[in-house]
Design an enzyme around this catalytic site. Sequence first.
Site, PDB file in Angstrom:
ATOM      1  N   HIS A 185       0.926  -1.156  -0.100  1.00 65.83           N
ATOM      2  CA  HIS A 185      -0.003  -0.016  -0.029  1.00 65.83           C
ATOM      3  C   HIS A 185       0.697   1.573  -0.170  1.00 65.83           C
ATOM      4  O   HIS A 185       0.500   2.269  -0.749  1.00 65.83           O
ATOM      5  CB  HIS A 185      -0.809   0.062   1.221  1.00 65.83           C
ATOM      6  CG  HIS A 185      -1.849   1.488   1.365  1.00 65.83           C
ATOM      7  ND1 HIS A 185      -2.844   1.593   0.727  1.00 65.83           N
ATOM      8  CD2 HIS A 185      -1.328   2.385   2.498  1.00 65.83           C
ATOM      9  CE1 HIS A 185      -3.055   3.085   1.025  1.00 65.83           C
ATOM     10  NE2 HIS A 185      -2.082   3.229   2.017  1.00 65.83           N
ATOM     11  N   HIS A 190       0.953   5.085  -2.195  1.00 66.09           N
ATOM     12  CA  HIS A 190       1.495   6.417  -1.609  1.00 66.09           C
ATOM     13  C   HIS A 190       2.891   6.813  -2.482  1.00 66.09           C
ATOM     14  O   HIS A 190       3.136   7.967  -3.022  1.00 66.09           O
ATOM     15  CB  HIS A 190       1.810   6.831  -0.315  1.00 66.09           C
ATOM     16  CG  HIS A 190       0.670   6.796   0.550  1.00 66.09           C
ATOM     17  ND1 HIS A 190      -0.243   7.765   0.675  1.00 66.09           N
ATOM     18  CD2 HIS A 190      -0.229   5.724   1.276  1.00 66.09           C
ATOM     19  CE1 HIS A 190      -1.425   7.535   1.256  1.00 66.09           C
ATOM     20  NE2 HIS A 190      -1.552   6.040   1.667  1.00 66.09           N
ATOM     21  N   GLU A 231      -6.744   9.028  -0.293  1.00 65.69           N
ATOM     22  CA  GLU A 231      -6.964   7.455  -0.160  1.00 65.69           C
ATOM     23  C   GLU A 231      -7.785   6.679  -0.827  1.00 65.69           C
ATOM     24  O   GLU A 231      -7.642   5.752  -1.574  1.00 65.69           O
ATOM     25  CB  GLU A 231      -6.963   7.086   1.513  1.00 65.69           C
ATOM     26  CG  GLU A 231      -6.038   7.509   2.293  1.00 65.69           C
ATOM     27  CD  GLU A 231      -4.825   6.704   2.494  1.00 65.69           C
ATOM     28  OE1 GLU A 231      -4.793   5.528   1.529  1.00 65.69           O
ATOM     29  OE2 GLU A 231      -4.074   6.846   3.172  1.00 65.69           O
ATOM     30  N   SER A 250      -3.806   0.465  -4.688  1.00 63.08           N
ATOM     31  CA  SER A 250      -2.901  -0.574  -3.978  1.00 63.08           C
ATOM     32  C   SER A 250      -3.818  -2.003  -3.964  1.00 63.08           C
ATOM     33  O   SER A 250      -2.905  -2.895  -3.314  1.00 63.08           O
ATOM     34  CB  SER A 250      -2.240  -0.146  -2.894  1.00 63.08           C
ATOM     35  OG  SER A 250      -3.137   0.095  -1.836  1.00 63.08           O
TER      36      SER A 250
HETATM   37 FE   LIG Z   1      -2.761   5.266   2.877  1.00 62.01          FE
END
Ligand SMILES: [Fe+2]
Length: 305
Positions: A185, A190, A231, A250
């Site tokens: 993730h 990110h 997110e 992700s």
């Molecule tokens: Fe996150």
Amino acid sequence: MTMQTEVADDMKMTTQTSQSLLWDHVDSRPVVADEEVADRNTIVQLDPDHPGFRDQEYRARRNQIAQLAMNYLPGDAIPDAPYTREEHQVWRTIWTALQPAHQRHACAEYLASLKRLSFAPDRIPQLREVNEKVQAISGFRLEPVAGLVQPRVFLENLANGVFLCTQYIRHHSTPLYTPEPDVVHEIIGHGVTLASERLAQLNRLFGEAVRRATQPEALEQLSRVYWFTIEFGVLHEDSQVKAYGTGLLSSAGELEEMQEAELRPLDLNAISHQQYDPTHYQPVLFCAESFEGMYQTLRDYLMSW
Ligand SMILES: [Fe+2]
């Protein structure tokens, strides 16, 4: 994580138990990090329903990786995590599932950043390697943390161009599921978005806004906006709904499931009051008219705090 809704209650709990309750910026599960724990090897506490709960070897490695972060001092060279062949295989499995999902569902800004980072498909990249590329593009760097950090700590670090990042990977028995954010993730979500100048700038503006927001309610509102944009944000592109949110990008499962979500227009005031459950696929997503529209709207909103 109810990074957004239960800060006050959890703080109360912290006081009651004289322990530090730490939250990840994504996941809701509190982890107890008792400073008085004599044996640091017990620092990573997994729920009994965690896929790795009964795997002593996995837990030992989680502790080892957590220890790397605990020994890390900002500015130091970032230590490489000792991943096993099995763990590199987990990355490969996820990568294989994500590649077609990205082509179908990721926005153009993300795909361009992904190309710039050019990950090897068969091994987990080290944070050190990701940083070399991300820093050159946006000035952001990923720094290791043992696990879960307070929302304010996490968000305020963004103002300095620092993304606090876990290094462990999910358990090999469930390569396409993790109950907590892991290195997949962090990097595929990110790390890639921070290789976009505009998305990196928005992260930085979140950090600056949180610094100015001293009241708990303000932190909760900004946390919710972070959740539904950075997110779990989606936008219209070429007459389709595409993802720019790291939680979606992700996870192949999240990317498929986002087609089922109720889409609402990007209204940051409404978002700042919108509750969410981080333990399930998101039933409601907020959709911008375009990447440019999202960028301008979010930038203006954050600068107004
Ligand atoms: Fe996150």
